[in-house]
Design a protein around this motif. Structure first.
Motif, PDB file in Angstrom:
ATOM      1  N   GLY A   1      53.140  91.677  93.860  1.00 41.66           N
ATOM      2  CA  GLY A   1      54.324  92.521  93.951  1.00 41.66           C
ATOM      3  C   GLY A   1      54.048  94.003  93.988  1.00 41.66           C
ATOM      4  O   GLY A   1      54.975  94.798  94.069  1.00 41.66           O
ATOM      5  N   TYR A   2      52.781  94.423  93.916  1.00 47.08           N
ATOM      6  CA  TYR A   2      52.447  95.845  93.962  1.00 47.08           C
ATOM      7  C   TYR A   2      52.464  96.347  95.411  1.00 47.08           C
ATOM      8  O   TYR A   2      52.156  95.593  96.346  1.00 47.08           O
ATOM      9  N   LEU A   3      52.779  97.620  95.567  1.00 47.32           N
ATOM     10  CA  LEU A   3      52.716  98.254  96.881  1.00 47.32           C
ATOM     11  C   LEU A   3      51.366  98.950  97.007  1.00 47.32           C
ATOM     12  O   LEU A   3      51.051  99.858  96.228  1.00 47.32           O
ATOM     13  N   VAL A   4      50.563  98.526  97.991  1.00 43.01           N
ATOM     14  CA  VAL A   4      49.193  98.999  98.165  1.00 43.01           C
ATOM     15  C   VAL A   4      49.008  99.481  99.595  1.00 43.01           C
ATOM     16  O   VAL A   4      49.503  98.842 100.535  1.00 43.01           O
ATOM     17  N   ASN A   5      48.300 100.625  99.776  1.00 45.46           N
ATOM     18  CA  ASN A   5      48.071 101.095 101.137  1.00 45.46           C
ATOM     19  C   ASN A   5      46.782 100.509 101.706  1.00 45.46           C
ATOM     20  O   ASN A   5      46.059  99.766 101.036  1.00 45.46           O
ATOM     21  N   SER A   6      46.488 100.837 102.971  1.00 49.36           N
ATOM     22  CA  SER A   6      45.346 100.245 103.664  1.00 49.36           C
ATOM     23  C   SER A   6      44.012 100.666 103.065  1.00 49.36           C
ATOM     24  O   SER A   6      42.981 100.047 103.349  1.00 49.36           O
ATOM     25  N   SER A   7      44.004 101.724 102.245  1.00 51.03           N
ATOM     26  CA  SER A   7      42.779 102.163 101.581  1.00 51.03           C
ATOM     27  C   SER A   7      42.611 101.540 100.203  1.00 51.03           C
ATOM     28  O   SER A   7      41.640 101.837  99.502  1.00 51.03           O
ATOM     29  N   GLY A   8      43.575 100.703  99.793  1.00 52.08           N
ATOM     30  CA  GLY A   8      43.472 100.010  98.510  1.00 52.08           C
ATOM     31  C   GLY A   8      44.057 100.765  97.334  1.00 52.08           C
ATOM     32  O   GLY A   8      43.850 100.359  96.177  1.00 52.08           O
TER      33      GLY A   8
ATOM     34  N   ARG B 114      57.294 109.918  83.141  1.00 51.28           N
ATOM     35  CA  ARG B 114      55.983 109.376  83.497  1.00 51.28           C
ATOM     36  C   ARG B 114      56.105 108.573  84.783  1.00 51.28           C
ATOM     37  O   ARG B 114      57.209 108.177  85.189  1.00 51.28           O
ATOM     38  N   THR B 115      54.950 108.340  85.415  1.00 50.43           N
ATOM     39  CA  THR B 115      54.926 107.464  86.584  1.00 50.43           C
ATOM     40  C   THR B 115      54.158 106.197  86.239  1.00 50.43           C
ATOM     41  O   THR B 115      53.337 106.176  85.324  1.00 50.43           O
ATOM     42  N   THR B 116      54.443 105.157  86.976  1.00 47.10           N
ATOM     43  CA  THR B 116      53.751 103.894  86.791  1.00 47.10           C
ATOM     44  C   THR B 116      53.582 103.225  88.143  1.00 47.10           C
ATOM     45  O   THR B 116      54.261 103.599  89.117  1.00 47.10           O
ATOM     46  N   GLU B 117      52.685 102.250  88.214  1.00 49.33           N
ATOM     47  CA  GLU B 117      52.458 101.557  89.474  1.00 49.33           C
ATOM     48  C   GLU B 117      53.724 100.801  89.875  1.00 49.33           C
ATOM     49  O   GLU B 117      54.368 100.158  89.050  1.00 49.33           O
ATOM     50  N   VAL B 118      54.055 100.894  91.154  1.00 48.40           N
ATOM     51  CA  VAL B 118      55.263 100.242  91.668  1.00 48.40           C
ATOM     52  C   VAL B 118      54.983  98.753  91.849  1.00 48.40           C
ATOM     53  O   VAL B 118      54.146  98.363  92.668  1.00 48.40           O
ATOM     54  N   GLN B 119      55.683  97.939  91.076  1.00 50.86           N
ATOM     55  CA  GLN B 119      55.552  96.485  91.177  1.00 50.86           C
ATOM     56  C   GLN B 119      56.952  95.888  91.224  1.00 50.86           C
ATOM     57  O   GLN B 119      57.735  96.056  90.297  1.00 50.86           O
ATOM     58  N   VAL B 120      57.246  95.205  92.303  1.00 55.40           N
ATOM     59  CA  VAL B 120      58.550  94.567  92.458  1.00 55.40           C
ATOM     60  C   VAL B 120      58.352  93.063  92.452  1.00 55.40           C
ATOM     61  O   VAL B 120      57.852  92.486  93.417  1.00 55.40           O
ATOM     62  N   SER B 121      58.717  92.456  91.338  1.00 58.82           N
ATOM     63  CA  SER B 121      58.577  91.008  91.209  1.00 58.82           C
ATOM     64  C   SER B 121      59.925  90.344  90.962  1.00 58.82           C
ATOM     65  O   SER B 121      59.984  89.167  90.611  1.00 58.82           O
ATOM     66  N   ASN B 122      61.015  91.116  91.117  1.00 58.85           N
ATOM     67  CA  ASN B 122      62.364  90.594  90.912  1.00 58.85           C
ATOM     68  C   ASN B 122      62.794  89.843  92.176  1.00 58.85           C
ATOM     69  O   ASN B 122      63.395  90.414  93.085  1.00 58.85           O
TER      70      ASN B 122
END
Length: 444
Positions: free
Chosen positions: A128-135, A154-162
């Motif tokens: 569910g994480y958003l990752v670019n082509s460079s990882g 704060r920021t956190t890694e974007v994870q959409v698992s809903n």
């Protein structure tokens, strides 16, 4: 001294031009790299001794230092991916770098170092994480999907698992119709009952139910309303009195508009007030607990909702209910404001993150790392995170990527100049060497 100085100067020229060719080769190699920022040569003179007053000058040389075009815009191209973003203007996308996997949870472990990039071709991975082509993993501010409040602390890694959206029980129905003012029964008399208006609604588990509105004309401008809902306890409400035209608090209302709602049989009308809300309140129960309902007919003395004008049949102009069934994941997108939203197949759209833009005092002083990413340095200043398009930052472009800012034609032009300059410096070394040999041969 001048001959040896010339040779040393030419050697520095060789070094400087070979470095320039190295920069050019790097630029050409990355001409198709998303978000790549080219490196340019900045030549500086090296002076050993030079004085206009003393009329003297000794050969020094040249130094080639890189200039990083981190703020130069690349062309923006629209793509089909709704999770790809590009920045038009200044700024960088905050990202994280994975260092390993937590064996207990199976979730990635991230470096504490903050990274920034212009590579916006993000896609959703299996977790569910958003990752670019460079990882690199996209980072953002968390958004409350219910209130829409953004936590900018704060920021956190974007994870959409809903992947599922819970159903929402209907609590309000907006109803706008025209009741025919001259309707009668088959004998031409009153009362005259109209065919029921059936409206789909949802219970607390997302099951579709039917709400029936039964209108009966009982007099001039006088009606009754009965509401039935099969499966509910009770199933029937009313009939309650509804009046059109007349007065409210001694003030005449426009003809054909609501002036009074009564209360009867569990159907409770609100007190009439000119231009105030005209609605009935009642309570359904499908075995999952009480479900409060409001039937909104418009406003008292206003023709925007339910009216009574001439006609022979009921005209349903509009209805809307706020319940939704259970939804499943349909699509994920990032909009121009950086909001990461999920669309479910029940029509609901929920926002979970907002992607800020990172600004720096001097972006050209950022350090480059593998994968076309950057890290802050003392000279660049710390990152300042702001919303898209604010505080002098650029704006996100949705479903787009930014191309490299390398111009191939320009790079070839620079290559020709560097090649010729390199050859010329080599000729100077050859000539200086021959002159030195001549000097040595004087003794013979």
């Amino acid at each position: 001294m001048s001959i040896s100085g010339a040779m040393q100067t030419a050697i520095s020229g060789l070094n400087g031009q070979s470095t320039a060719i190295g920069y050019i080769s790097d630029n050409v190699a990355n001409a198709s790299t998303i978000g790549y920022k080219k490196v340019e040569s900045r030549f500086q003179t090296l002076i050993t001794s030079s004085s206009a007053q003393a009329n003297t000058h000794s050969p020094g040389g040249v130094l080639n230092q890189p200039y990083f075009t981190n703020s130069a815009q690349g062309s923006i191209t629209q793509v089909s991916s709704t999770t790809s973003i590009a920045i038009s203007g200044n700024g960088f996308i905050p990202v994280s770098k994975q260092t390993g996997i937590n064996p207990a949870t199976g979730q990635p472990i991230f470096e504490t170092t903050s990274y920034y990039t212009r590579v916006g071709d993000f896609t959703q991975n299996s977790k569910g994480y958003l990752v670019n082509s460079s990882g690199y993993y996209l980072r953002g501010w968390v958004v409350d999907p219910v209130t829409g409040a953004v936590d900018t602390s704060r920021t956190t890694e974007v994870q959409v698992s809903n992947l599922l959206d819970a159903p929402v029980a209907t609590s309000k129905v907006d109803y706008a119709a025209n009741l025919p003012s001259n309707i009668t029964n088959a004998e031409g008399e009153l009362p005259a009952t109209l065919p029921a208006s059936s409206i789909p609604i949802y219970d607390a588990l997302g099951n579709e139910r039917t709400l029936n509105l039964i209108w009966t004309r009982v007099g001039e401008g006088q009606w009754t309303l009965e509401v039935t809902c099969p499966g509910s306890t009770p199933e029937s409400f009313g009939p309650a009195e509804v009046q059109f035209s007349g007065e409210i608090d001694g003030e005449a209302v426009p003809a054909g508009t609501l002036s009074f709602l009564g209360s009867d049989g569990g159907l409770n009308g609100v007190v009439a007030a000119l231009n105030g809300d005209a609605s009935f309140n009642f309570q359904l129960d499908f075995g999952h607990g009480p479900q409060e309902m409001r039937l909104d007919l418009g406003s008292f003395g206003n023709n925007a909702g339910t009216t009574q004008y001439a006609g022979d049949t009921l005209t349903l102009n509009d209805f809307h209910q706020n319940g939704v069934p259970q939804g499943t994941f349909k699509s994920l997108s990032i909009d121009e404001d950086g909001f990461v939203s999920v669309t479910f197949d029940n029509g609901n759209v929920k926002t979970f993150y907002q992607i800020p833009i990172a600004k720096f005092r001097d972006p050209s002083e950022l350090d480059r790392v593998n994968g076309n990413a950057f890290v802050a340095t003392p000279n660049s200043g710390a990152a300042i995170l702001v919303p898209s398009g604010s505080s002098g930052a650029g704006s996100y472009v949705s479903a787009a990527i930014e191309a490299s800012n390398v111009d191939i034609a320009e790079e070839f032009s620079k290559l020709i100049v560097a090649q010729r300059a390199y050859s010329a410096n080599a000729k100077i070394i050859t000539a200086s060497d021959e002159l030195l040999q001549e000097t040595i041969n004087i003794r013979r």
